[in-house]
Design a protein around this motif. Structure first.
Motif, PDB file in Angstrom:
ATOM      1  N   PRO A  99       0.757  -1.215  -0.047  1.00  0.00           N
ATOM      2  CA  PRO A  99      -0.146  -0.153  -0.003  1.00  0.00           C
ATOM      3  C   PRO A  99       1.104   1.222   0.010  1.00  0.00           C
ATOM      4  O   PRO A  99       2.080   1.171   0.375  1.00  0.00           O
ATOM      5  CB  PRO A  99      -1.024  -0.373   1.145  1.00  0.00           C
ATOM      6  CG  PRO A  99       0.003  -0.908   2.327  1.00  0.00           C
ATOM      7  CD  PRO A  99       0.784  -1.845   1.370  1.00  0.00           C
ATOM      8  N   VAL A 100       0.239   2.349  -0.526  1.00  0.00           N
ATOM      9  CA  VAL A 100       0.846   3.575  -0.402  1.00  0.00           C
ATOM     10  C   VAL A 100       0.905   4.373   0.965  1.00  0.00           C
ATOM     11  O   VAL A 100      -0.486   4.350   1.174  1.00  0.00           O
ATOM     12  CB  VAL A 100       0.427   4.742  -1.524  1.00  0.00           C
ATOM     13  CG1 VAL A 100       1.117   5.989  -1.430  1.00  0.00           C
ATOM     14  CG2 VAL A 100       0.416   3.965  -2.821  1.00  0.00           C
ATOM     15  N   ASP A 101       2.105   4.275   1.619  1.00  0.00           N
ATOM     16  CA  ASP A 101       1.838   5.075   3.009  1.00  0.00           C
ATOM     17  C   ASP A 101       3.315   5.770   2.966  1.00  0.00           C
ATOM     18  O   ASP A 101       4.190   5.648   2.121  1.00  0.00           O
ATOM     19  CB  ASP A 101       1.822   4.082   4.172  1.00  0.00           C
ATOM     20  CG  ASP A 101       2.487   2.989   4.140  1.00  0.00           C
ATOM     21  OD1 ASP A 101       3.620   2.941   3.666  1.00  0.00           O
ATOM     22  OD2 ASP A 101       2.467   1.825   5.158  1.00  0.00           O
ATOM     23  N   ARG A 102       3.554   6.131   4.410  1.00  0.00           N
ATOM     24  CA  ARG A 102       4.697   7.013   4.482  1.00  0.00           C
ATOM     25  C   ARG A 102       5.987   6.253   4.191  1.00  0.00           C
ATOM     26  O   ARG A 102       6.929   6.554   3.824  1.00  0.00           O
ATOM     27  CB  ARG A 102       4.793   7.707   5.847  1.00  0.00           C
ATOM     28  CG  ARG A 102       4.699   6.925   6.929  1.00  0.00           C
ATOM     29  CD  ARG A 102       4.619   7.628   8.301  1.00  0.00           C
ATOM     30  NE  ARG A 102       4.415   6.979   9.429  1.00  0.00           N
ATOM     31  CZ  ARG A 102       5.204   6.296   9.967  1.00  0.00           C
ATOM     32  NH1 ARG A 102       6.549   6.622   9.830  1.00  0.00           N
ATOM     33  NH2 ARG A 102       5.282   5.655  11.318  1.00  0.00           N
ATOM     34  N   ARG A 103       5.945   4.965   4.548  1.00  0.00           N
ATOM     35  CA  ARG A 103       7.084   4.008   4.458  1.00  0.00           C
ATOM     36  C   ARG A 103       7.322   3.709   2.973  1.00  0.00           C
ATOM     37  O   ARG A 103       8.495   3.104   2.763  1.00  0.00           O
ATOM     38  CB  ARG A 103       6.815   2.817   5.151  1.00  0.00           C
ATOM     39  CG  ARG A 103       6.933   2.779   6.770  1.00  0.00           C
ATOM     40  CD  ARG A 103       6.576   1.711   7.351  1.00  0.00           C
ATOM     41  NE  ARG A 103       5.216   1.003   7.215  1.00  0.00           N
ATOM     42  CZ  ARG A 103       5.027  -0.131   6.941  1.00  0.00           C
ATOM     43  NH1 ARG A 103       5.816  -1.268   7.297  1.00  0.00           N
ATOM     44  NH2 ARG A 103       3.915  -0.504   6.722  1.00  0.00           N
ATOM     45  N   THR A 104       6.298   3.563   2.283  1.00  0.00           N
ATOM     46  CA  THR A 104       6.471   2.994   0.744  1.00  0.00           C
ATOM     47  C   THR A 104       6.322   4.251  -0.269  1.00  0.00           C
ATOM     48  O   THR A 104       6.416   3.624  -1.285  1.00  0.00           O
ATOM     49  CB  THR A 104       5.627   1.958   0.631  1.00  0.00           C
ATOM     50  OG1 THR A 104       4.422   2.426   0.463  1.00  0.00           O
ATOM     51  CG2 THR A 104       5.652   0.870   1.504  1.00  0.00           C
ATOM     52  N   ILE A 105       6.368   5.223   0.086  1.00  0.00           N
ATOM     53  CA  ILE A 105       5.757   6.433  -0.711  1.00  0.00           C
ATOM     54  C   ILE A 105       7.179   6.885  -1.678  1.00  0.00           C
ATOM     55  O   ILE A 105       7.108   7.016  -2.929  1.00  0.00           O
ATOM     56  CB  ILE A 105       5.697   7.681  -0.068  1.00  0.00           C
ATOM     57  CG1 ILE A 105       5.001   8.755  -1.165  1.00  0.00           C
ATOM     58  CG2 ILE A 105       6.977   8.444   0.641  1.00  0.00           C
ATOM     59  CD1 ILE A 105       3.877   8.518  -1.361  1.00  0.00           C
ATOM     60  N   VAL A 106       8.436   6.445  -1.319  1.00  0.00           N
ATOM     61  CA  VAL A 106       9.651   6.592  -2.152  1.00  0.00           C
ATOM     62  C   VAL A 106       9.515   5.457  -3.351  1.00  0.00           C
ATOM     63  O   VAL A 106       9.826   5.755  -4.297  1.00  0.00           O
ATOM     64  CB  VAL A 106      11.004   6.572  -1.436  1.00  0.00           C
ATOM     65  CG1 VAL A 106      12.067   6.621  -2.155  1.00  0.00           C
ATOM     66  CG2 VAL A 106      10.957   7.634  -0.568  1.00  0.00           C
ATOM     67  N   LEU A 107       8.911   4.310  -2.738  1.00  0.00           N
ATOM     68  CA  LEU A 107       9.093   3.235  -3.737  1.00  0.00           C
ATOM     69  C   LEU A 107       8.087   3.214  -4.916  1.00  0.00           C
ATOM     70  O   LEU A 107       8.347   3.135  -6.158  1.00  0.00           O
ATOM     71  CB  LEU A 107       8.482   1.932  -2.897  1.00  0.00           C
ATOM     72  CG  LEU A 107       8.306   0.689  -3.709  1.00  0.00           C
ATOM     73  CD1 LEU A 107       9.476  -0.049  -4.360  1.00  0.00           C
ATOM     74  CD2 LEU A 107       7.584  -0.498  -2.833  1.00  0.00           C
TER      75      LEU A 107
END
Length: 156
Positions: A99-107
């Motif tokens: 999911p798009v969240d603060r941990r995966t936003i760069v991904l």
């Protein structure tokens, strides 16, 4: 009588190897349930294989995960509960689409950032080469006459 122990040993060896390669079969009441199962195991990644989903992987952990999905489906769990249980056990890595969240936003943002950066680099190179071409010094009329004389002398 001599062949009985050899025959039993051969049967034991061949029966265990046949069992080890037996395909998995899951019993479903409806075609919809089977399609749901196939969809779920296709969207979960094998923790050992890393680039295969659990549907295609032969790793023991993938078989355990498929069994877990089947058992949870039979118990009436929703897709979100099943995926959530496997994520709790193995981490976000098991999801092919995190999911798009603060941990995966760069991904998620990296492809757009890379394309935008590439466009900026190409634009910079093109503009720099155009400036260099337009800034090239032109010859004065005296220099042009001198060049023409030199070229005329070489033709002779």
């Amino acid at each position: 009588m001599r062949f009985v122990p050899i025959l039993l040993a051969a049967l034991l060896v061949f029966s265990t190897s046949a069992r080890a390669e037996a395909p998995e079969f899951y019993d479903f009441d409806t075609q919809v349930e089977e399609q749901r199962f196939r969809s779920l195991i296709a969207e979960l990644r094998c923790p050992k294989c890393q680039n295969q989903n659990i549907a295609d992987s032969n790793a023991p952990i993938s078989k355990d995960m498929r069994d877990q999905v089947y058992l949870m489906m039979q118990a009436g769990a929703t897709d979100e509960e099943i995926v959530g249980a496997l994520v709790d056990r193995f981490g976000e890595f098991v999801k092919y689409k995190p999911p798009v969240d603060r941990r995966t936003i760069v991904l998620w943002a990296f492809p757009a950032i890379a394309v935008f950066g590439g466009v900026l680099i190409v634009a910079g190179v093109v503009l720099r080469s155009r400036r260099r071409d337009s800034a090239a010094p032109t010859l004065s009329p005296d220099e042009k006459a001198r060049v023409n004389r030199i070229l005329a002398d070489e033709d002779r």
